[in-house]
Design a protein around this motif. Sequence first.
Motif: not given
Length: 273
Positions: A33-37, A49-64
């Motif tokens: 629940q904390q903000a991603f720094p 650079p791989y991160f940008r290729a991920l769909p938005a929902d997976l980007q969010l999931q990866l960060k968590k």
Amino acid sequence: MPLLILLLLASLIIGLVLAQHPWRRYQRKRIMQQAFPASWRAILKQRMPYFRALPADLQLQLKKHMQVFIAEKRFIGCEGVTVTDEMRVTIAAQACLLLLNRPDYYYPKLQQILIYPAAFVVHGQAADAAGVVSEQRRVLSGESWGQGKVVLSWQDALQGAAQPHDGRNVVIHEFAHQLDQEKGQATGAPQLSRSNDYQQWSAVMQQAFDQLQLQTANGERGLLDGYGATNPAEFFAVISEVFFEQPEPLQTQYPALYQQLSQFYRINPLSWQ
Ligand SMILES: [Zn+2]
């Protein structure tokens, strides 16, 4: 009376063990629940650079996933390395790619990530066919231990992140071994997803492994690195690298293998291109 105390103690211990799981879940929820720094986001942008290729929902999931991973695992610098956020974020981002769509799973056996500045030397013994044991000196970019440790060369981890389409990635390789080692020794047969069928998995893997062994013996070079022909455990780690980084040729050349891995990793990287 001592028996009563023993019983009380035993029930207390059992209670603590049972309570640990919900407690851990609660802690993880709080971390997510904390903000991603913002500084971590900048590192992702610069190094991954791989991160940008991920769909938005997976980007969010990866960060968590990364937030939990970084909070729970210990990063240790070796040979003079001072661990920085850049290292934690770059390594966690790649390691957590393997955890997408796997809720509440964070390499449960893994405790420490040891970081060397560059490729490191390990000494060991090996026996040849005649049983002669010799001292071996090997230079490695990564190593995965069954007992809670992954060892990485920072130079190679960084390079793996910077080149997301060459089919080589030491972090993906070592963490695929971690998935494989969850049930004990690495065998190339990790705990499968519900959608995988064990018989099908082993038939598809065996056929592709035999094919790679034959190719390697004939000196042919193909999509899969010949190192994967070493044994089924290395085969699984090598095809995991290619699955994430070169899904198109993998799907074209090994459709059944691609399908098994797509079910296992619960993602379809082909659809991201
Ligand atoms: Zn390996």
